[in-house]
Motif scaffolding. Sequence first.
Motif, short mmCIF file in Angstrom:
data_model
loop_
_atom_site.label_atom_id
_atom_site.label_comp_id
_atom_site.label_asym_id
_atom_site.label_seq_id
_atom_site.Cartn_x
_atom_site.Cartn_y
_atom_site.Cartn_z
N GLY A 3 0.82 -1.21 0.00
CA GLY A 3 0.00 0.00 0.00
C GLY A 3 0.85 1.26 0.00
N ARG A 4 0.23 2.36 -0.36
CA ARG A 4 0.96 3.63 -0.49
C ARG A 4 0.38 4.71 0.40
NH1 ARG A 4 2.22 1.07 -5.14
NH2 ARG A 4 4.28 1.53 -6.00
N LEU A 5 1.30 5.50 0.91
CA LEU A 5 0.96 6.67 1.71
C LEU A 5 1.32 7.92 0.92
CD1 LEU A 5 0.18 8.09 4.41
CD2 LEU A 5 2.59 7.89 5.05
N VAL A 6 0.36 8.84 0.80
CA VAL A 6 0.58 10.12 0.14
C VAL A 6 0.29 11.21 1.17
CG1 VAL A 6 -0.09 11.67 -1.74
CG2 VAL A 6 -0.06 9.20 -2.11
N VAL A 7 1.25 12.11 1.37
CA VAL A 7 1.11 13.16 2.38
C VAL A 7 1.28 14.52 1.71
CG1 VAL A 7 2.02 14.16 4.50
CG2 VAL A 7 2.00 11.67 4.20
N PHE A 8 0.33 15.42 1.97
CA PHE A 8 0.46 16.81 1.55
C PHE A 8 0.71 17.65 2.79
CE2 PHE A 8 -1.96 15.10 -2.00
CZ PHE A 8 -1.37 15.73 -3.10
N ALA A 9 1.74 18.51 2.74
CA ALA A 9 2.06 19.37 3.87
C ALA A 9 2.64 20.67 3.35
CB ALA A 9 3.05 18.68 4.81
N PHE A 10 2.45 21.73 4.12
CA PHE A 10 3.02 23.02 3.75
C PHE A 10 4.51 23.03 4.09
CE2 PHE A 10 -1.49 24.07 4.25
CZ PHE A 10 -1.72 24.69 3.02
N ASN A 11 5.29 23.61 3.20
CA ASN A 11 6.74 23.56 3.26
C ASN A 11 7.31 24.84 3.89
OD1 ASN A 11 9.44 23.05 2.80
ND2 ASN A 11 9.36 23.43 0.61
N ARG A 41 10.21 12.78 4.69
CA ARG A 41 10.88 11.54 4.28
C ARG A 41 11.43 10.80 5.50
NH1 ARG A 41 15.42 10.67 -0.52
NH2 ARG A 41 15.88 8.48 0.00
N ARG A 42 12.01 11.54 6.44
CA ARG A 42 12.54 10.90 7.65
C ARG A 42 11.41 10.26 8.46
NH1 ARG A 42 16.85 15.57 9.64
NH2 ARG A 42 18.54 15.01 8.20
N MET A 43 10.26 10.92 8.52
CA MET A 43 9.13 10.36 9.25
C MET A 43 8.66 9.07 8.59
SD MET A 43 6.98 13.86 10.03
CE MET A 43 5.69 13.03 10.97
N ALA A 44 8.57 9.07 7.26
CA ALA A 44 8.10 7.88 6.55
C ALA A 44 9.09 6.73 6.70
CB ALA A 44 7.89 8.22 5.08
N GLU A 83 9.41 6.85 -2.09
CA GLU A 83 9.30 6.79 -3.54
C GLU A 83 9.61 8.13 -4.20
OE1 GLU A 83 5.51 5.11 -4.73
OE2 GLU A 83 6.37 3.09 -4.65
N ALA A 84 8.97 9.20 -3.74
CA ALA A 84 9.19 10.49 -4.40
C ALA A 84 8.68 11.62 -3.52
CB ALA A 84 8.49 10.52 -5.74
N SER A 85 9.23 12.81 -3.79
CA SER A 85 8.72 14.05 -3.21
C SER A 85 8.45 15.02 -4.36
CB SER A 85 9.72 14.69 -2.23
OG SER A 85 9.81 13.95 -1.04
N HIS A 86 7.28 15.62 -4.35
CA HIS A 86 6.91 16.59 -5.36
C HIS A 86 6.62 17.92 -4.67
CE1 HIS A 86 6.44 13.30 -8.28
NE2 HIS A 86 5.85 12.65 -7.29
N TYR A 87 7.07 19.01 -5.30
CA TYR A 87 6.90 20.33 -4.71
C TYR A 87 5.97 21.16 -5.60
CZ TYR A 87 10.72 18.95 -1.70
OH TYR A 87 11.49 18.28 -0.79
N LEU A 88 4.96 21.75 -4.97
CA LEU A 88 3.93 22.49 -5.67
C LEU A 88 3.90 23.93 -5.18
CD1 LEU A 88 1.13 19.85 -4.93
CD2 LEU A 88 2.89 19.71 -6.71
N LEU A 133 4.61 13.96 -0.48
CA LEU A 133 5.47 12.80 -0.31
C LEU A 133 4.71 11.53 -0.66
CD1 LEU A 133 8.12 11.81 2.11
CD2 LEU A 133 6.01 10.50 2.32
N VAL A 134 5.38 10.61 -1.35
CA VAL A 134 4.82 9.31 -1.69
C VAL A 134 5.74 8.24 -1.13
CG1 VAL A 134 3.97 7.80 -3.53
CG2 VAL A 134 3.89 10.28 -3.82
#
Length: 260
Positions: free
Chosen positions: A137-145, A178-181, A189-194, A229-230
């Motif tokens: 399974g996959r975890l996707v997290v959105f957070a303010f940077n 990433r450290r938390m995951a 897997e990846a980090s995307h910045y929006l 984060l994925v």
Amino acid sequence: MVAPTLPPVNGGPVAWLDRPLGKAVTGEERRCLTELLAAHPPFPQALVVGAKDYRPLFDVVADRSRWWCLLVPASGEGLAGERGLQERPGGSVWGLPEQLPFPSGGLDLVVVVHALEFSRSPYQVVAEAVRTLAPGGRLVVFAFNPISLFGVGRSLGRQRRAEGGPWHGRFRSGLALRRMAESAGLSFEASHYLMLRPPLKQAGALWATRFLEGIPFRQRLPVGGVVCLVARKDEPGMTRLGPAFRAELQRTPGRMVPNP
């Protein structure tokens, strides 16, 4: 399946999402999540953890899942709703992100939408997501940077924080996520910045700076206002917690974590 229709926003702590900046943030997050989930077959069971006003992201997950649920944090803090004061949308439950009311290993996708910034135990939120995820399974997290123009806007002081929205939350960098995951036993897997655009209030100013979202490789630049984060759960069975998780859980009243 057709996603349930969620009620419109009627003020409250997440009313900023109906303003130009909130709509721009949600639009970029929806676009990112759509691209991420399109690369996978439909998920058998999925969960979104976040305020009901993030309905565009919930709709994306609902369209890519055979069964889905929205967990609305039962708290008046941050971007959550408050049980008894707001209508509960269809397809959702009230609950605590730190204590998900779902069995272990039963979900194939968990999407956490800006819940870590307003949780007193963000590591526990991630640990709960990992617990409910099935192997693969996959975890996707959105957070303010914090390393962004949004982080600069957050530091402007009380006046900005009094506006509501994300400004009184605790922002999380891509590296911190990433450290938390990885500390929870997930494979990064990846980090995307929006949202490279500045956090401006005016719709015209946001429109004028929209070209910044077209910069090549923009999602790899760690200065976007939002980080996505994925991570993937590979190991079946018990999850081994890293030292950061163990330290926080030991400080949580009523929770004892045995030494390895």
